[in-house]
Design an enzyme around this catalytic site. Structure first.
Site, mmCIF file in Angstrom:
data_model
loop_
_atom_site.group_PDB
_atom_site.id
_atom_site.type_symbol
_atom_site.label_atom_id
_atom_site.label_comp_id
_atom_site.label_asym_id
_atom_site.label_seq_id
_atom_site.Cartn_x
_atom_site.Cartn_y
_atom_site.Cartn_z
ATOM 1 N N ARG A 100 0.823 -1.200 0.000
ATOM 2 C CA ARG A 100 0.000 0.000 0.000
ATOM 3 C C ARG A 100 0.861 1.255 0.000
ATOM 4 N NH1 ARG A 100 -0.927 2.490 4.861
ATOM 5 N NH2 ARG A 100 -3.082 2.962 4.287
ATOM 6 N N LEU A 101 0.247 2.337 -0.439
ATOM 7 C CA LEU A 101 0.802 3.674 -0.290
ATOM 8 C C LEU A 101 -0.202 4.478 0.526
ATOM 9 C CD1 LEU A 101 2.132 4.528 -3.889
ATOM 10 C CD2 LEU A 101 3.485 3.950 -1.872
ATOM 11 N N ASP A 102 0.291 5.326 1.412
ATOM 12 C CA ASP A 102 -0.596 6.133 2.236
ATOM 13 C C ASP A 102 -1.522 6.990 1.375
ATOM 14 O OD1 ASP A 102 0.639 5.135 4.495
ATOM 15 O OD2 ASP A 102 2.064 6.792 4.621
ATOM 16 N N TYR A 103 -2.607 7.412 1.975
ATOM 17 C CA TYR A 103 -3.608 8.248 1.304
ATOM 18 C C TYR A 103 -2.974 9.502 0.704
ATOM 19 C CZ TYR A 103 -8.126 10.717 0.831
ATOM 20 O OH TYR A 103 -9.229 11.382 0.362
ATOM 21 N N THR A 105 0.249 9.826 -0.069
ATOM 22 C CA THR A 105 1.457 9.490 -0.814
ATOM 23 C C THR A 105 1.087 9.105 -2.239
ATOM 24 O OG1 THR A 105 2.588 8.709 1.179
ATOM 25 C CG2 THR A 105 3.463 7.959 -0.930
#
Length: 239
Positions: A100-103, A105
């Site tokens: 995942r990538l942060d919201y 990012t």
């Protein structure tokens, strides 16, 4: 085949998530709840359901790279009805993000329906490198740069050594950092531990893959040679 492997290979979730769902009692086999991820099933005979939805055998493996914009969720659904990475992609097959990538990012994220492929890429054993482009709130001091490269304690864990380079040596707010771990919000937490705020964070490289030719929100299928390169990175050593 083990239940968790069957779900990750054919469902829109990674193996670790499949294990969580199984232990939470969200998976049934022939209408009976099973909570053991290692339970063996008979393919094309047993009926496996996750949250009541039948898990169908995937015919075609799909491998996609997306340049994720900010304010997009790295998931297949969101209880707040925000845009997810799968909303941006047109695919007949059910796919899920690899990690995942942060919201907040942006950058490179892989999506697939190949659970084994995703599981190997995310497994810490294979140390797949990820490079991020970072804009800090202030120029980084050399002593902090050296400490981050050696490893930083975050709670009970110490991060593995990282590699940092300057994008512009005259402005040390802008750096590239390469890591091979996947702790939650790791890059942000590392810099925050030394008093830096991350103004902008973008993943620009995953293994051999880059964002070549992809504007924000754009995606493409991986080429066979790219799939082979990623598979080679996390291929088990022959005994």
């Amino acid at each position: 085949m083990r239940l968790n492997k069957f779900i990750s290979n054919n469902g829109s979730i990674a193996r670790r998530t499949a294990e969580e769902y199984i232990r939470q009692g969200r998976v049934t086999i022939n209408n009976m709840t099973v909570t053991d991820p290692a339970f063996n099933i008979i393919e094309n005979k047993d009926k496996v359901r996750v949250d009541g939805e039948l898990v169908k055998t995937s015919r075609k493996k799909v491998y996609i790279v997306l340049n994720k914009p900010r304010k997009v969720i790295s998931g297949v659904s969101d209880d707040k009805h925000r845009t997810t990475v799968t909303d941006l992609i047109k695919s007949k097959e059910k796919i899920f993000p690899v990690g995942r990538l942060d919201y907040d990012t942006s950058g490179l994220i892989l999506l697939t329906n190949d659970g084994e492929f995703a599981n190997r890429l995310m497994h810490p054993r294979y140390k797949v490198e990820k490079t991020y482009r970072v804009k800090l709130s202030k120029p980084i001091e050399e002593k902090h740069k050296l400490l981050i490269q050696k490893g930083v304690r975050l709670g009970r864990k110490v991060t593995a050594p990282a590699y940092i380079s300057f994008i512009n040596p005259k402005d040390k707010r802008y750096i590239n950092i390469t890591i091979h771990e996947g702790m939650n919000r790791q890059v942000r937490k590392v810099f925050e531990s030394f008093g830096y705020f991350v103004d902008k964070l973008e993943r620009i490289k995953y293994g051999y893959l880059t964002l070549r030719g992809l504007a924000s929100g754009q995606w493409r299928h991986l080429e066979p040679k790219e799939i082979q390169s990623l598979t080679k990175i996390c291929k088990p050593e022959e005994k």
